[in-house]
Design a protein around this motif. Structure first.
Motif: not given
Length: 120
Positions: A70-78
């Motif tokens: 999901t986008p939230s995890a991609i953002e959190a671990f960018k």
């Protein structure tokens, strides 16, 4: 001839070379361990784990493993994902490099935490 779409993760994985199947099975076991209450499904034609909605998806293509946290995890671990090709909700882990299971584990834990909060 129309090929029957897989209805289980086992069916999905059986269509890949043995070396890719090993990676997919390791991902499956890792996610199951981190989210034992999650259920397995095929959604969008790929393996999916659900926990109060979609938790994560994963897949395999010719040259990479697709992981969809999901986008939230991609953002959190960018920052940690900079060396990989990403999109809004997906990351590609090349098959010619070691799969970063430790990073995937942290991303799954992040998503489990998010999804458990939804249940409250």
């Amino acid at each position: 001839m129309i090929e029957k779409a897989p209805t289980t993760i086992d069916e999905f994985m059986s269509g890949f070379p043995a070396t890719t199947q090993v990676i997919l099975e390791r991902l499956r076991r890792l996610i199951s361990k981190l989210a034992p209450e999650a259920t397995e499904a095929i959604a969008y034609g790929i393996p999916t784990f659900r926990l109060n909605g979609n938790l994560v998806h994963f897949s395999a293509l010719k040259n990479h493993i697709g992981f969809y946290p999901t986008p939230s995890a991609i953002e959190a671990f960018k920052e940690e994902l900079q060396q990989y090709r990403t999109s809004k909700g997906a990351v590609q882990f090349p098959l010619d490099r070691p799969i970063p299971y430790d990073l995937i584990e942290r991303m799954v834990k992040f998503r489990v935490n998010e999804q458990r909060k939804k249940a409250v």
